[in-house]
Design a protein around this motif. Sequence first.
Motif: not given
Length: 189
Positions: A99-103, A144-145, A148-150, A186-188
């Motif tokens: 991964r790289s950050g959120n990807n 893409r996650q 810290n959530g979202g 969805g959501a984390s």
Amino acid sequence: MRMSRLALAALAALALAQGTPAAAQERSAPNSIFAEGLGPGLLYSINIERVFADDFGLRAGFSYMSFTAGLSSSTGGTVSSASVGWFSVPVVATYLGLRSGNNILELGAGGIYTHASGSATGGGMLATRAGDVLWGTAVLGYRRQPLNGGFMFRVGVSALAGKGLGFDAKDPEKAGVVPWPYLSLGASF
């Protein structure tokens, strides 16, 4: 050879100025819930996932479909009907360490338990049938996650493997593989 305190302080300041590398960031939102079109749930599924040790996820889902059709004849007053229903439970373990950050590049494998049943009536006769099947699946996709959530987004391809599958599956005992795309929202948390 020992580094001087000045050199260590310079390296620490440089690291702080550049920010923490994405691979070193810890996930504060290890849970997610998402709806998936196609994929291991076959047509759709509702899933929950938990990420362990920041790099491994385990998900379980559920999908259910039911169809009914009826036909009545004006001559003789006979009524024919048919119904079919099935549910599936996909369970998939994923590796999320690339991964790289959120990807994230998502790699996974698991199984799909499916139960199907059907019945038909007509001409005063009733026929029913039910069966269970266990298929394997592999997953390769983009995710893409946020750590810290979202909002969470997934897209990729899964491979469904087992008896009766394949583009030329005329023999229900012959094992085959079918590529099957998926899209998840969805959501984390």
